[in-house]
Design a protein around this motif. Structure first.
Motif, PDB file in Angstrom:
ATOM      1  N   LYS A 184     -40.933   1.752  30.136  1.00  0.00           N
ATOM      2  CA  LYS A 184     -42.347   1.726  29.742  1.00  0.00           C
ATOM      3  C   LYS A 184     -42.497   2.059  28.254  1.00  0.00           C
ATOM      4  N   ARG A 185     -41.715   3.031  27.773  1.00  0.00           N
ATOM      5  CA  ARG A 185     -41.794   3.388  26.346  1.00  0.00           C
ATOM      6  C   ARG A 185     -41.143   2.326  25.474  1.00  0.00           C
ATOM      7  N   ASP A 186     -40.008   1.798  25.931  1.00  0.00           N
ATOM      8  CA  ASP A 186     -39.256   0.757  25.218  1.00  0.00           C
ATOM      9  C   ASP A 186     -39.077   1.115  23.747  1.00  0.00           C
ATOM     10  N   GLU A 187     -38.598   2.329  23.492  1.00  0.00           N
ATOM     11  CA  GLU A 187     -38.516   2.828  22.122  1.00  0.00           C
ATOM     12  C   GLU A 187     -37.611   1.992  21.231  1.00  0.00           C
ATOM     13  N   LYS A 188     -36.563   1.437  21.795  1.00  0.00           N
ATOM     14  CA  LYS A 188     -35.638   0.615  21.007  1.00  0.00           C
ATOM     15  C   LYS A 188     -36.038  -0.856  20.968  1.00  0.00           C
ATOM     16  N   GLY A 189     -37.067  -1.221  21.751  1.00  0.00           N
ATOM     17  CA  GLY A 189     -37.552  -2.596  21.722  1.00  0.00           C
ATOM     18  C   GLY A 189     -36.693  -3.595  22.482  1.00  0.00           C
ATOM     19  N   TYR A 190     -35.813  -3.118  23.361  1.00  0.00           N
ATOM     20  CA  TYR A 190     -34.942  -4.045  24.082  1.00  0.00           C
ATOM     21  C   TYR A 190     -35.746  -5.005  24.973  1.00  0.00           C
ATOM     22  N   LEU A 191     -36.770  -4.481  25.621  1.00  0.00           N
ATOM     23  CA  LEU A 191     -37.559  -5.324  26.525  1.00  0.00           C
ATOM     24  C   LEU A 191     -38.482  -6.257  25.742  1.00  0.00           C
ATOM     25  N   ARG A 192     -39.040  -5.775  24.630  1.00  0.00           N
ATOM     26  CA  ARG A 192     -39.855  -6.676  23.800  1.00  0.00           C
ATOM     27  C   ARG A 192     -39.008  -7.834  23.288  1.00  0.00           C
ATOM     28  N   GLU A 193     -37.794  -7.529  22.891  1.00  0.00           N
ATOM     29  CA  GLU A 193     -36.878  -8.566  22.432  1.00  0.00           C
ATOM     30  C   GLU A 193     -36.551  -9.537  23.558  1.00  0.00           C
ATOM     31  N   ALA A 194     -36.349  -8.999  24.763  1.00  0.00           N
ATOM     32  CA  ALA A 194     -36.060  -9.867  25.909  1.00  0.00           C
ATOM     33  C   ALA A 194     -37.232 -10.795  26.196  1.00  0.00           C
ATOM     34  N   ILE A 195     -38.454 -10.273  26.110  1.00  0.00           N
ATOM     35  CA  ILE A 195     -39.629 -11.123  26.339  1.00  0.00           C
ATOM     36  C   ILE A 195     -39.645 -12.286  25.364  1.00  0.00           C
ATOM     37  N   GLU A 196     -39.381 -12.017  24.101  1.00  0.00           N
ATOM     38  CA  GLU A 196     -39.362 -13.081  23.092  1.00  0.00           C
ATOM     39  C   GLU A 196     -38.335 -14.152  23.450  1.00  0.00           C
ATOM     40  N   ARG A 197     -37.173 -13.711  23.860  1.00  0.00           N
ATOM     41  CA  ARG A 197     -36.085 -14.663  24.100  1.00  0.00           C
ATOM     42  C   ARG A 197     -36.281 -15.410  25.415  1.00  0.00           C
ATOM     43  N   ILE A 198     -36.752 -14.716  26.456  1.00  0.00           N
ATOM     44  CA  ILE A 198     -37.024 -15.406  27.721  1.00  0.00           C
ATOM     45  C   ILE A 198     -38.125 -16.437  27.525  1.00  0.00           C
ATOM     46  N   SER A 199     -39.094 -16.139  26.662  1.00  0.00           N
ATOM     47  CA  SER A 199     -40.181 -17.079  26.398  1.00  0.00           C
ATOM     48  C   SER A 199     -39.684 -18.394  25.809  1.00  0.00           C
ATOM     49  N   ALA A 200     -38.518 -18.356  25.184  1.00  0.00           N
ATOM     50  CA  ALA A 200     -37.951 -19.583  24.624  1.00  0.00           C
ATOM     51  C   ALA A 200     -37.146 -20.376  25.636  1.00  0.00           C
ATOM     52  N   THR A 201     -36.519 -19.697  26.597  1.00  0.00           N
ATOM     53  CA  THR A 201     -35.614 -20.387  27.518  1.00  0.00           C
ATOM     54  C   THR A 201     -36.222 -20.671  28.883  1.00  0.00           C
ATOM     55  N   ASN A 202     -37.373 -20.061  29.196  1.00  0.00           N
ATOM     56  CA  ASN A 202     -37.913 -20.100  30.551  1.00  0.00           C
ATOM     57  C   ASN A 202     -39.214 -20.885  30.598  1.00  0.00           C
ATOM     58  N   VAL A 203     -39.464 -21.557  31.718  1.00  0.00           N
ATOM     59  CA  VAL A 203     -40.689 -22.345  31.869  1.00  0.00           C
ATOM     60  C   VAL A 203     -41.912 -21.470  32.140  1.00  0.00           C
ATOM     61  N   LEU A 204     -41.715 -20.201  32.486  1.00  0.00           N
ATOM     62  CA  LEU A 204     -42.859 -19.338  32.758  1.00  0.00           C
ATOM     63  C   LEU A 204     -43.643 -19.055  31.480  1.00  0.00           C
ATOM     64  N   PRO A 205     -44.975 -19.012  31.563  1.00  0.00           N
ATOM     65  CA  PRO A 205     -45.770 -18.625  30.397  1.00  0.00           C
ATOM     66  C   PRO A 205     -45.440 -17.205  29.963  1.00  0.00           C
ATOM     67  N   ARG A 206     -45.624 -16.937  28.700  1.00  0.00           N
ATOM     68  CA  ARG A 206     -45.298 -15.622  28.157  1.00  0.00           C
ATOM     69  C   ARG A 206     -46.062 -14.516  28.883  1.00  0.00           C
ATOM     70  N   SER A 207     -47.337 -14.760  29.201  1.00  0.00           N
ATOM     71  CA  SER A 207     -48.118 -13.718  29.869  1.00  0.00           C
ATOM     72  C   SER A 207     -47.521 -13.354  31.224  1.00  0.00           C
ATOM     73  N   VAL A 208     -46.956 -14.324  31.933  1.00  0.00           N
ATOM     74  CA  VAL A 208     -46.330 -14.065  33.224  1.00  0.00           C
ATOM     75  C   VAL A 208     -45.032 -13.283  33.024  1.00  0.00           C
ATOM     76  N   ILE A 209     -44.282 -13.637  31.989  1.00  0.00           N
ATOM     77  CA  ILE A 209     -43.048 -12.905  31.684  1.00  0.00           C
ATOM     78  C   ILE A 209     -43.375 -11.452  31.346  1.00  0.00           C
ATOM     79  N   GLU A 210     -44.393 -11.236  30.543  1.00  0.00           N
ATOM     80  CA  GLU A 210     -44.788  -9.873  30.189  1.00  0.00           C
ATOM     81  C   GLU A 210     -45.200  -9.081  31.426  1.00  0.00           C
ATOM     82  N   ALA A 211     -45.938  -9.724  32.329  1.00  0.00           N
ATOM     83  CA  ALA A 211     -46.347  -9.042  33.560  1.00  0.00           C
ATOM     84  C   ALA A 211     -45.141  -8.681  34.411  1.00  0.00           C
ATOM     85  N   ASN A 212     -44.135  -9.565  34.464  1.00  0.00           N
ATOM     86  CA  ASN A 212     -42.913  -9.277  35.216  1.00  0.00           C
ATOM     87  C   ASN A 212     -42.179  -8.074  34.643  1.00  0.00           C
TER      88      ASN A 212
END
Length: 477
Positions: free
Chosen positions: A85-113
Motif C-alpha cells: 500500500k505504501r509502495d515506498e520504492k515504487g515497485y508496484l507503480r513501475e509494474a503498473i506502467e509496464r503492464i499497461s504496455a503489454t496487457n489488453v486491460l485498461p490501466r484503471s483496471v490494472i490499478e484496481a487489481n
C-alpha cells in the motif's frame, strides 16, 4: 483514472522494450540478454538469461519455509500488504506502467487489481481460507495425531511441496494469490510469469524483500519468464527430481504443453480453460425497474475485466418470448456501454470475427445484433449458443422456453453460473453440477468469492501440499 478510453496507447507507442527483471530465491536478477514479445499486443520486453541451476532447490536442502510457523508467515504477509500500500520504492507503480504496455486491460483496471492485491494480504481472511481448505490448519505446522476406530494410531501432515506455477497474464491479482497460498503451504515456489504480465509477481516479491530481505518467505520464491513451450527450459525443470507439482493456469495450448511432461512423481494442478454463463428467468420481465436491474447485474458479470477472466459470463440463457428477450438484449448492450466509464473500452474484436458478426445482422429470422464490434459492448441474440468464443465485451443471449432447457449446453468447461432470480438456484444446481458446472452464484456476483471456497472444483491448498501419514500401529502397543 476514470477518463481513459485507450489508456495503454502511450506506453505501447513509445517503442521501448520494458525491462522485466527476475526474482530468484530472494534476490533480484537484472539484465536484458533476451528479447520477448507479449502474447496479445506484440509489445517487446527484455529479460535476463535464465540460470536454470539457480531455480532449483536441491531435495537434500529443506525449503526455507518448511518449519516456519503459519502464524509467522501470516504476519509477514500482512506486513507485506501494508508495504504494498505504501509502495515506498515504487515497485508496484513501475509494474503498473509496464503492464499497461503489454496487457489488453485498461490501466484503471490494472490499478484496481494492484490495490486489491495489497488488500488480499489480510490475516483473518487468509487464516479462514486455510481453515476451509484443510479442515485443520495445525496440519501445516506439524504431525497431527489420530486414533481410528480400530485403535490404530497415526500422524498426518500437510507437507510442503516444490511447485512450479504457470501464471496467467489476464489478471495481476493472481500473482499475489499464488504467492500467498504458496507461502501458507510452506513450499518452494517457482513462478513462470505470463507474457501479458511479466512484472507483477516480481514487484510483489521485491516489496516483500524490503520488509525483511532475510525472511524465509522471499527466499522460498522465484519468479521468471520464458516463452511457453521452450523445451530447453521446460525439459530441464519439469522433472520430479526437482519439483513435485506444476500449477498451471491458461488456455488449452498452455495446459496441453504441460501435460506432456507429466509422469510418476510429477503431478498437475490444472486451472484449465473455463467459460461462464448466466441463466435468467422470465421473472426478469416483471417490470421495467426489475428488467433494468437484471440488465445491470448481467452487464457486471459480462464486462468485468473486459471479459478477460474465466468468471466473466459469455452466454446468457434468457427465459421468455422473442420480444422479451430482444428487449433484454438491447438493454444489456446499453449497460455494457455505460460500464466503459468505469474501465474503458475493450480492444476491438479481431477483424475476421467482427466480419462474421456483421454478417449475422442480415439474418434477422435467426439472429439479433445490438452494438458494434469495437470493444464498447456487443450483444448477439440467437436460438442456441454461437460457434465462436464471445470476447471483449461480447455477450451471446440465447432464448429458451425454460431455464432447464439450457442444461444441455453445460459441460465440464462451465465454471461460474449466475442465476436470476436467486430463488431458482436450488432447482437448477443439481442439473448444473451434473453437467459439469463448478460454481453457482446470484446474477451480478460472479466476481465475488466466498473465502476458502472451492475453485475449479477443488480446494487449492489441499492440492498444493503432500498428504503424508506416519502410521504407528495400535495405540495400546
Amino acid at each position: 483514472m476514470n477518463q481513459i478510453t485507450e489508456p495503454n496507447a502511450a506506453a505501447r507507442e513509445s517503442g521501448a522494450a520494458a525491462p522485466a527483471p527476475f526474482f530468484v530465491r530472494g534476490k533480484l536478477v537484472e539484465g536484458a540478454e533476451v528479447r520477448h514479445k507479449s502474447r496479445d499486443l506484440g509489445v517487446d520486453f527484455v529479460t535476463p538469461a535464465i540460470d536454470l541451476d539457480a531455480l532449483v532447490t536441491p531435495r537434500t536442502e529443506p525449503g526455507p519455509l518448511f518449519d516456519v510457523p503459519l502464524d509467522e508467515i501470516l504476519d509477514f504477509l500482512v506486513a507485506s500488504g501494508e508495504a504494498m500500500k505504501r509502495d515506498e520504492k515504487g515497485y508496484l507503480r513501475e509494474a503498473i506502467e509496464r503492464i499497461s504496455a503489454t496487457n489488453v486491460l485498461p490501466r484503471s483496471v490494472i490499478e484496481a487489481n494492484v490495490r486489491m492485491s495489497a488488500e488480499y494480504l489480510n490475516k483473518s481472511m487468509l487464516l479462514e481460507y486455510a481453515q476451509q481448505n484443510l479442515g485443520d490448519v495445525k496440519l501445516l505446522d506439524g504431525w497431527v495425531p489420530r486414533v481410528d476406530s480400530a485403535g490404530r494410531r497415526s500422524f498426518t501432515r500437510a507437507f510442503p511441496s516444490r511447485l512450479i506455477h504457470v501464471l496467467p497474464g489476464n489478471s495481476p491479482i493472481v500473482s499475489v494469490q499464488s504467492i500467498a497460498l504458496g507461502a501458507m503451504t510452506k513450499g518452494v515456489n517457482l513462478f513462470k510469469m505470463g507474457s501479458s504480465d511479466p512484472f507483477m509477481a516480481v514487484a510483489i516479491l521485491r516489496t516483500m524483500s524490503e520488509v525483511d530481505p532475510n525472511h524465509p518467505l522471499p527466499r522460498s520464491m522465484s519468479a521468471v519468464y520464458w516463452r511457453g513451450g521452450d523445451e530447453a527450459v521446460e525439459r530441464a525443470l519439469y522433472r520430479p527430481q526437482y519439483f513435485d507439482k506444476i500449477v498451471a493456469w491458461g488456455g488449452g495450448d498452455a495446459i496441453n504443453n504441460v501435460i506432456k511432461y507429466l509422469g510418476p512423481g510429477f503431478q498437475l494442478v490444472s486451472f484449465d480453460p473455463k467459460t461462464s454463463i448466466s441463466m435468467i428467468g422470465r421473472e426478469a420481465f416483471g417490470s421495467e425497474a426489475v428488467l433494468d436491474e437484471v440488465a445491470t447485474r448481467a452487464s457486471s458479470d459480462v464486462g468485468m475485466l473486459n471479459q478477460e477472466a474465466c468468471v466473466c459470463s459469455r452466454v446468457l440463457f434468457v427465459e421468455g418470448d422473442r420480444q422479451q428477450v430482444d428487449s433484454f438484449s438491447a438493454r444489456l448492450q446499453k449497460k455494457l456501454v455505460e460500464r466503459n466509464a468505469m474501465g474503458g473500452k475493450a480492444p476491438p474484436l479481431p477483424r475476421d470475427l467482427a466480419e462474421e458478426i456483421e454478417g449475422l445482422r442480415s439474418m434477422t429470422d435467426d439472429f439479433g445484433v445490438w452494438g458494434a464490434p469495437d470493444g464498447s459492448g456487443l450483444v448477439i441474440r440467437s436460438d442456441e449458443p454461437v460457434d465462436f468464443h464471445p470476447i471483449q465485451k461480447t455477450a451471446n443471449v440465447v432464448q429458451v422456453n425454460d431455464l432447464k432447457d439450457a442444461l444441455k449446453w453445460v459441460n465440464v468447461a462451465t465454471q461460474t453460473v449466475g442465476v436470476y432470480p436467486p430463488a431458482r438456484q436450488a432447482e437448477l444446481r443439481n442439473g448444473l453440477a451434473s453437467g459439469g458446472a463448478q460454481r453457482i452464484v446470484r446474477l451480478g456476483d460472479a466476481g465475488g468469492q466466498s473465502i476458502g471456497a472451492p475453485h475449479d472444483a477443488m480446494y487449492i491448498m489441499h492440492r498444493f501440499v503432500h498428504w503424508i501419514v506416519h502410521e504407528d500401529g495400535l495405540a495400546s502397543a
